[in-house]
Design a protein around this motif. Structure first.
Motif, PDB file in Angstrom:
ATOM      1  N   GLY A 220      -4.133   8.326  -0.478  1.00  0.00           N
ATOM      2  CA  GLY A 220      -2.827   8.807  -0.059  1.00  0.00           C
ATOM      3  C   GLY A 220      -2.240   9.831  -1.016  1.00  0.00           C
ATOM      4  O   GLY A 220      -2.690   9.973  -2.163  1.00  0.00           O
TER       5      GLY A 220
ATOM      6  N   HIS B 169      -7.746  13.974  -2.198  1.00  0.00           N
ATOM      7  CA  HIS B 169      -6.886  13.681  -1.052  1.00  0.00           C
ATOM      8  C   HIS B 169      -7.183  14.631   0.103  1.00  0.00           C
ATOM      9  O   HIS B 169      -7.259  14.203   1.269  1.00  0.00           O
ATOM     10  CB  HIS B 169      -5.420  13.790  -1.463  1.00  0.00           C
TER      11      HIS B 169
ATOM     12  N   ARG C 234       0.838  -1.212   0.000  1.00  0.00           N
ATOM     13  CA  ARG C 234       0.000   0.000   0.000  1.00  0.00           C
ATOM     14  C   ARG C 234       0.868   1.256   0.000  1.00  0.00           C
ATOM     15  O   ARG C 234       0.669   2.183   0.778  1.00  0.00           O
ATOM     16  CB  ARG C 234      -0.952   0.030   1.205  1.00  0.00           C
ATOM     17  N   ARG C 235       1.846   1.258  -0.911  1.00  0.00           N
ATOM     18  CA  ARG C 235       2.772   2.392  -0.978  1.00  0.00           C
ATOM     19  C   ARG C 235       3.190   2.625  -2.414  1.00  0.00           C
ATOM     20  O   ARG C 235       3.461   1.680  -3.149  1.00  0.00           O
ATOM     21  CB  ARG C 235       4.003   2.103  -0.125  1.00  0.00           C
TER      22      ARG C 235
ATOM     23  N   VAL D 105      -6.926  -1.948   3.948  1.00  0.00           N
ATOM     24  CA  VAL D 105      -6.653  -0.695   3.248  1.00  0.00           C
ATOM     25  C   VAL D 105      -6.509  -1.005   1.763  1.00  0.00           C
ATOM     26  O   VAL D 105      -5.705  -1.855   1.374  1.00  0.00           O
ATOM     27  CB  VAL D 105      -5.366  -0.036   3.789  1.00  0.00           C
TER      28      VAL D 105
ATOM     29  N   HIS E 102     -10.567  13.708   1.653  1.00  0.00           N
ATOM     30  CA  HIS E 102     -10.619  12.426   2.375  1.00  0.00           C
ATOM     31  C   HIS E 102      -9.223  11.807   2.401  1.00  0.00           C
ATOM     32  O   HIS E 102      -8.946  10.832   1.709  1.00  0.00           O
ATOM     33  CB  HIS E 102     -11.614  11.486   1.702  1.00  0.00           C
ATOM     34  N   PRO E 103      -8.313  12.367   3.198  1.00  0.00           N
ATOM     35  CA  PRO E 103      -6.924  11.872   3.214  1.00  0.00           C
ATOM     36  C   PRO E 103      -6.799  10.432   3.683  1.00  0.00           C
ATOM     37  O   PRO E 103      -5.851   9.742   3.303  1.00  0.00           O
ATOM     38  CB  PRO E 103      -6.223  12.839   4.191  1.00  0.00           C
ATOM     39  N   ALA E 104      -7.746   9.939   4.483  1.00  0.00           N
ATOM     40  CA  ALA E 104      -7.664   8.558   4.948  1.00  0.00           C
ATOM     41  C   ALA E 104      -7.965   7.571   3.827  1.00  0.00           C
ATOM     42  O   ALA E 104      -7.509   6.431   3.862  1.00  0.00           O
ATOM     43  CB  ALA E 104      -8.641   8.334   6.101  1.00  0.00           C
ATOM     44  N   GLY E 105      -8.711   8.006   2.823  1.00  0.00           N
ATOM     45  CA  GLY E 105      -9.083   7.106   1.743  1.00  0.00           C
ATOM     46  C   GLY E 105      -8.208   7.218   0.517  1.00  0.00           C
ATOM     47  O   GLY E 105      -8.281   6.372  -0.381  1.00  0.00           O
TER      48      GLY E 105
END
Length: 238
Positions: A167, A159, A110-111, A215, A162-165
């Motif tokens: 990146g 982003h 997830r990066r 995630v 909704h920064p949590a959803g």
């Protein structure tokens, strides 16, 4: 001639795919960790490209090269089939291995590493500028640059909302993909962006329905959407 181009592009993709696993292994680490420079056996990994196998003891330290080779070959062959003998095809083939590495790394940890997203954006913009100077190019370089700004700006807004959803790595990836999509026109940019978000939404819905708390990596779906958009643009402008 056309068939030979498709075969050559697919072979190039297969060879490039064989060289993907080592980069995937080195980059697939958590954000706070350094890039891997040694395998589980303790021997140095060395170069960034190559199979995920130790050159000293022969031990494997990651997934094999078969499926990356197949996927990259199919992607490159499809691009050659849609675009044909046009200067921008060289750009699509050059960025494909980078996009494959980004997709598999994002799926794994997830990066989306800056070491790839930044060169993708700069490289796409620069190479398309060169392609625009060659007779036979079917796109627009200024529109490609505007496409990168537009898609990157759109993802930046998402982003911030909704920064949590979403990146910030997705935002940086969107700049490079926007350049690729904007080359063929605004409708291609819209198609590629919508396809990526739709595929990501469908996957996310599947996770919710299966009650799997995880995630979701958006990068792979953004890349698949961009590929579909470029395929459409290459085909319809040919």
């Amino acid at each position: 001639m056309y068939s030979l181009l498709i075969v050559a592009a697919a072979l190039y993709g297969a060879v490039a795919g064989v060289l993907v696993p080592r980069a995937r292994y080195r980059l697939a680490v958590e954000p706070e960790e350094e890039w891997r420079d040694a395998g589980p056996c303790g021997h140095a990994v060395g170069r960034w490209v190559g199979p995920a196998r130790c050159a000293v003891c022969g031990g494997r330290y990651g997934p094999g090269a078969l499926w990356p080779a197949v996927v990259t070959a199919v992607v490159c062959g499809g691009l050659a089939m849609a675009v044909g003998v046009r200067p921008e095809l060289a750009v699509w083939l050059a960025v494909t291995p980078v996009c494959v590495v980004l997709a598999v790394v994002d799926w794994s940890v997830r990066r989306l590493p800056d070491v790839l997203t930044a060169p993708l954006a700069v490289g796409a913009a620069g190479l398309l500028g060169v392609a625009a100077l060659i007779p036979g190019a079917a796109g627009s370089w200024p529109r490609a640059l505007l496409g990168g700004l537009a898609l990157g700006g759109g993802y930046l807004v998402l982003h911030l909302l909704h920064p949590a959803g979403m990146g910030f790595g997705d935002v940086k990836l969107a700049v490079g993909l926007g350049c690729l999509l904007g080359w063929y026109g605004w409708w291609v940019l819209t198609l590629g962006a919508f396809a990526g978000l739709l595929l990501g939404s469908l996957y996310g819905t599947g996770l919710l329905l299966s009650r799997r708390a995880a995630v979701m990596p958006l990068g792979p779906f953004m890349i698949i959407g961009a590929w579909l958009g470029v395929l459409g643009g290459g085909y319809w402008t040919g």
